[in-house]
Design an enzyme around this catalytic site. Structure first.
Site, mmCIF file in Angstrom:
data_model
loop_
_atom_site.group_PDB
_atom_site.id
_atom_site.type_symbol
_atom_site.label_atom_id
_atom_site.label_comp_id
_atom_site.label_asym_id
_atom_site.label_seq_id
_atom_site.Cartn_x
_atom_site.Cartn_y
_atom_site.Cartn_z
ATOM 1 N N GLY B 151 2.937 6.298 -7.589
ATOM 2 C CA GLY B 151 2.797 5.052 -6.543
ATOM 3 C C GLY B 151 4.222 4.694 -6.002
ATOM 4 O O GLY B 151 5.048 4.832 -6.794
ATOM 5 N N CYS B 152 3.927 3.959 -5.025
ATOM 6 C CA CYS B 152 5.255 3.274 -4.286
ATOM 7 C C CYS B 152 6.053 2.435 -5.208
ATOM 8 O O CYS B 152 7.140 2.456 -5.565
ATOM 9 C CB CYS B 152 4.801 2.961 -2.974
ATOM 10 S SG CYS B 152 3.359 1.611 -3.018
ATOM 11 N N TYR B 153 5.021 1.411 -5.674
ATOM 12 C CA TYR B 153 5.963 0.555 -6.621
ATOM 13 C C TYR B 153 6.372 1.155 -7.848
ATOM 14 O O TYR B 153 7.386 1.119 -8.245
ATOM 15 C CB TYR B 153 4.837 -0.697 -6.900
ATOM 16 C CG TYR B 153 4.522 -1.632 -5.777
ATOM 17 C CD1 TYR B 153 5.545 -2.286 -5.335
ATOM 18 C CD2 TYR B 153 3.300 -1.900 -5.493
ATOM 19 C CE1 TYR B 153 5.391 -3.328 -4.426
ATOM 20 C CE2 TYR B 153 2.793 -2.684 -4.569
ATOM 21 C CZ TYR B 153 3.888 -3.412 -3.784
ATOM 22 O OH TYR B 153 3.761 -4.371 -2.938
#
Lengths: 349, 349, 349, 349
Positions: B151-153
C-alpha cells in the site's frame, strides 16, 4: 460609548494585517496607527487590497512612545524578540499591550535563550503578562494590561489536549503532537523557500525536535496537569500547501481505560460555554471550516488497541492562531462582549 | 530479446494509469491490454491526455482468462476485494500477477474481515503471494508469480521505520505514524468529497484508528522485529491539498539511548545499495523531490528530551506507493535490471 | 422592525450555501427554510461545517407552495431550467423571488432553446423579471418581485465593459472577453472532471464559442450601447485551479482615440457612488482581494499600438457573482440600506 | 560515440535546473559545469533534491572563457541582458551557445531598448543567431552555433497562431493573445509578490500592454504572414496559481470564411510530422497533459457569429517553454535524433 483607540505595530505582516482587517469592522474600535518600518509611506490598502474602503491609513514607522500615548490598546505583531523592547513605553504611554509574538508567553525567562536564542530584556514583565488563552485564563485576561497572545500551534494543540490532560486519565509523557500549517504561518513575502512554485504540491516537516512553540505548550499543559507533571511533548510542525489553517493531531497515551464517549464528554464539559470552540462528535475537524474565522473545531477519538487518545483541533492560524484570538482577548480586557467583531462564520468552500 | 507482454486491469484509475505511463516507456515491455469496465471503448489517451503518442489502446472490459493467456504479466489495479476473484484465471492463463491493491498483502486471512470488511475467497494464495517491498523481500520477489504490491502508506511508513525496528533499540509499542497524502490516493473522479473546491485550502484527518493499511504495517514490522514483537502502531492518515505525495512521520519510542548519528547509520546501512531509497543527512524529505519518480527519501532525527526517534519518509503515492513499485517488482520477477524504465528523477519544482 | 423571512431553495450547492452564510449574519433576516432534495434530512451545518452555531436548519425537500407562503423572499439556487417551474407558486404564496440561475435573465424567450437547450415554460414572467445588476437597473430592482440575478461571468464582464460601451467611443464588434474562473463555479460535488487531482496544477478553456452566459452579456451590452449595437462578443471561459474567483479580461477595440486617463475617468464617473465597485488606478485587479466579499475590483488600460482598451474585473464568483449580489438585490427590494449584511472586506491572504 | 560536453550557466533558476534535469538523463550528454553565482559552493542536488543520484556537481561561479573551452554546448539561463556579455568568450572557446533568455531573439537591435530597456552590446550576433522554434526554422537551427531559444509565452502563442497566419485567411491586425502562466515563469525564490500565501487562490493580469514577449511574437508572425503584415498583437499575460504550465488563448479575426474543419486541417498539415506538437480535434488543450514534458497540445475553434478563430495551445513553460525546447534544439544542432532524451510523456494527474 466612546470608541477604543487601537494601533497595530507590524501591520504589514500577515498577523498584523489580519488584526487590522478584524479591527476595521469592529464596532467599538477606531484604528489610530498602523506601522511597518519596511513599508512606511505605503497605504495599507495598497499592500492588502481587500482593505480598500475599510482602511485609509498609511503605514508609518513604529514610535512606541507616541503610539502608547495615542492608543488605548496596541497590538504588537513583530518577530519574537522585538516587543520586549517596546513594552515599557507603550504601557507608560497608557496603552494596554497585546503581543501577538512570543515575548511574554513564557513565565521562565531562562527558557528564552534555550528556545528562542535571545536573552529577555524585560523579564520583570513576564510575571505580569497573562497567557491569552481564554479557555484557561479568562479572568486574568480581563484584568491585565499586558497580554501574551498564544502561538498558532499552541492554540490548536492546547485546545486539543487540555480536556484530556485535566482529566488525570492520561499519561504526562509520551505525548506526540503532529501539527500541520498553511504557509501564511511563515510570514509575508515568500522568500526563503516559501515561493509558490516550491511550496505548491509539496509537503515537509521542519524544525523537527526544536520548534520554539514546544515551550509554551509544555508550560500550559504542565500547569493544567496539576501535580501530575511536568508534561513533555514531542512537537513536529509540517508545512502544507495551503495559505491558512492549522491542524494539530495529538496522540496522548492513556493512564487508564477511557471509552470514547467519556473522552468526548470531557470536551463537551470544558467547552460547553465557550463562544469559539466547537466540539465535534460525528465529524472530524477540517481547517477550511474555520477559514477567516475565530473558531476552533476539536474532537477526540480513542484507540483501545493501543490505549491512545487521538485529539484533533483545526483553526485558522491567522484567526484563532493570531489576530482573531487577539481581538477576543481585547474584548475581554475592555469588558466588551467577548465575541464582538468576531461573530461570523468562516468562508467555505 | 523478446519483449514482455504486459496488461493492466483497471487502467482508468490513477494507479493503473501510472502503471501504463511507466510501461509505455519501459524498453522491455509491450502493452497488450488495458481494461476499465466503466470506460470500455474509450481511448486510454482520451482519459489520460499525457499519453497521446504513447498509448493507442482502447480500454476494454476485463476478461481475466483472455488477459491471462495473452500476457506475461498482469497488473491488477482495482479496489481491494476484486483481484482475489481474478487470480486463478490469470495465473492459469500463464500470466504472472502483480496486485496493486490489498488482496494478497496479508498472510492471515482472518484479518480481511477485520480490516477490509470482506471474507477472502482465495485464501490459499495468501501463502504463495510475496509482499513486494524489495528492501525486505527481494529474493522472494524474484521467484514469485503472485506479487502483493505494498500500500502507499505502508511503503512510506515501513521504509521510515524498518531500520529502527530492526536494530532492536526501540520499543515495539507506543509507535505513532502520522501520515499525510495527496488526493490522488483517493482515486480518480473526485466524487465523495474530493472535489477541488472543498479539498483545496483544506486539511483533515480521516479513518482515525481504523485505516486498513494498519494491518500490513504491523505485519511487516512485527516480522522485522524478530521476537521482540508483536508491533502495534497508531496510524492516522490525513488528506492534504496536493495531487501526489505521501509524507509519513513516524514517532518511535526508544528502548535505549540512541545518538542521532547512530540512528542515521542504521539507515545508511540498510539502504546503502538500494536503487530507490535516498537517505538524507542534512535535509528533511519533501514530497516534491519524489514527484513522478520511484524514489523514497528518508531520514531520522532523535529527540533526547523524550527518548523518541522521529523517522520521516517521502514518496510519490502513485510512484513508489503504487505503480513505480509495481514496475520495480516486475523487473525483479523477470530478471531485468531492477531500475529498468524507472531511472529518472522527479519533476521539481 | 420585524425581520424578513427568507428561504433558500437549493441550499446544498455552493451558490445557495453562500446565500445561507450571508443571510445567517444579516441583521434583518430570519432564515425559514433551506431545501436540497438530494440532501433532505441532513443538517445544513453538517454539509457546510463553517455554519455550525449559525444555521441549525435541516435541509428539506423543496415545496414551492409552502415555501412561498412561509417566506417574504425566496432565493432559488438550482440548475438553470428549474426555477421557471417554481416561480408561479412562490409568487402566488406571497414571496418575492430571487433566481440565482438563468431562468429569467433573458428577455427574449426564443434565446433559451439556442443557448440553454430548453423551451421556457413561463415566458410571461420574462417581461416582469428585472436583471439584477444594480449599477444598471437599481430603480427597477427596488420595485420588482422577480429578480434575475446575473451570472457570475456576466457580472464581472459587464462591470468591466459597461463604462467603455456607454461612452460611445468603442466599436461594438470585435470585442473579446477572456474569462477565468475558480472551480466552485462548476458546482458542488467534484464529479465529472472537477476532482482535485485533475484540476490542481491544470488550466484549460471550456465551452469555447458556446457558453450560455454569452447571451446575457450581449443583451445588456446592446442595451447599454444605445443605438450603436447590437453588440456581439467572443466569450471564452477558462477553469483555473482555485476555489473562488473570476477574472474577466475584456478587449474592446476603440472607435476613436481614448487616452488611458480618460478611459479611467469613465470608470470613476460610472462607479463613483457604487457601494461594491472599486475602481483601481495604480494596481490591477486580483481575485484574492475580493474573496468572500461582494466587491468588484475593476480597471482599464489602453494599448495605443493596437487601439484597444483592456478592461479587467475581479470578483468572488460566489459573492458578487452569485449570493452576495443576490443579497444586495434583496436589500434593494426590501428598502434596506444596500450594503446591509455585506459591509465587510474579503479575506486576504 | 563520444558524449557531448554540456554546461549550464544559471543552473539555480528554474529554467536552468530543468535543463540540468533533462541533460542528466540524456544518453549523449556529459554535464561538465553548472554555475550559479549566488549559490556557488552549494551542491546542485541540495537546491534541487529531485536530482540526488543524478547530478553530483557543485554550483560554481560563471567563467565564460573556461566554460567555453570545456564545453561543446553551453545553455545560458540568466535574466535577459546577461547572455549578450558572454556570447563572445563562449563561442571563441569553441562552445555552441543556447540562450534560454531573450538576448538573441530579436533581429532588430533597436527593439531592445523599447521592450527590454537595455541597449544591446553584441548586436553583430543578432544576424547570426537563429530563433529556435523548430517548426519554423529547423534547417537553420541545424547549422547554427548560436541559438535563441523562444520565450515561454511566444512558444505557445506562435504554435497556436502560425497555421492560421500562414494560411492567409486571417486578418493581421486585431489579434488578441490572452496567455496564462504558472508561477515558475517568474523564477525561483518567491520574492516580490510570488510567495505562496498570496499567489495561492489568486489570479491577476500583469504587464498589461507592455510585456516584452510581444516583440518576438510579432517578429515571427510578421515573417510568417509573408507580405500581408506587419502583424500586431495585443498580448496580456496572467499569473495563475499553479507551478508549471502556460495556456495561450489566441483570438484571430478572419479575413474570409473558414469552416472549423478547414481550420483544423491547417494545423494537421503544418504539424503532421512534428515530434512535439499534438493537434487535438475532439478535446481542448490542458496544461497538465504536458507537465514535465516537451509537448505542445494545440487546437483551433471557429466562432462564425463573430468571424473569429480561437486557437489554444498548452505547454509546460519550463519544458516546451524553456529547457525542453532548448534540448530539442541542441539535438538538432548536434545531428542527434530530434527527440533524444525527450521521448517521455508528461506526469498526469
Amino acid at each position: 460609548m466612546e470608541k477604543i483607540r487601537a494601533s497595530v505595530i507590524g501591520a504589514s505582516g500577515y498577523g498584523g494585517a489580519e488584526a487590522v482587517r478584524l479591527l476595521a469592522t469592529h464596532p467599538q474600535i477606531d484604528i489610530v496607527h498602523v506601522t511597518a518600518d519596511s513599508q512606511k509611506g505605503r497605504e495599507m490598502s495598497n499592500l492588502y487590497p481587500n482593505l480598500r474602503r475599510y482602511v485609509d491609513q498609511t503605514m508609518i514607522e513604529a514610535d512606541a512612545e507616541a503610539i502608547g500615548r495615542d492608543s488605548d490598546v496596541t497590538f504588537v505583531s513583530l518577530p519574537s524578540g522585538k516587543a520586549m523592547h517596546m513594552v515599557l513605553p507603550l504601557l507608560e504611554g497608557g496603552s494596554k499591550v497585546i503581543d501577538i509574538a512570543a515575548d511574554f508567553r513564557l513565565h521562565d525567562a531562562s527558557l528564552y535563550p534555550v528556545w528562542y536564542k535571545f536573552e529577555h530584556v524585560a523579564p520583570t514583565y513576564l510575571g505580569e503578562a497573562v497567557y491569552g488563552l481564554p479557555e484557561l485564563h479568562r479572568d486574568e485576561i480581563r484584568d491585565t494590561r499586558l497580554l501574551a497572545n498564544p502561538g498558532c500551534y499552541p492554540a490548536a494543540s492546547l485546545l486539543a489536549i487540555l480536556p484530556l490532560i485535566r482529566s488525570g486519565k492520561t499519561q504526562t509523557s509520551g505525548i506526540v503532537i503532529d501539527a500541520k500549517s498553511g504557509v501564511s504561518g511563515a510570514g509575508r513575502g515568500g522568500g526563503g523557500g516559501f515561493g509558490y512554485a516550491e511550496v505548491n504540491e509539496n509537503l515537509s516537516a521542519y524544525s523537527v525536535t526544536a520548534h520554539n512553540h514546544t515551550a509554551e505548550i509544555e508550560q500550559e499543559l504542565t500547569a493544567a496537569a496539576g501535580g501530575d507533571g511536568p508534561v513533555r511533548v514531542v512537537f513536529t510542525p509540517h508545512l502544507v500547501p495551503m495559505t491558512r489553517g492549522i491542524l494539530a493531531t495529538a496522540y496522548v497515551p492513556l493512564a487508564q481505560e477511557l471509552p470514547e464517549a467519556e473522552a468526548l464528554a470531557l470536551y463537551d464539559d470544558m467547552y460547553a460555554d465557550e463562544p469559539f470552540v466547537r466540539v465535534l462528535h460525528d465529524a472530524l475537524p477540517q481547517t477550511k471550516a474555520t477559514l477567516g474565522s475565530n473558531y476552533c473545531d476539536v474532537t477526540v477519538r480513542v484507540n483501545p488497541r493501543t490505549q491512545t487518545a487521538i485529539a484533533i483541533a483545526a483553526i485558522d492560524n491567522l484567526g484563532r492562531g493570531a489576530a482573531g484570538q487577539a481581538v477576543q482577548n481585547m474584548n475581554l480586557m475592555f469588558d466588551l462582549p467577548e465575541a464582538t467583531g468576531l461573530a461570523f462564520p468562516g468562508v467555505f468552500p
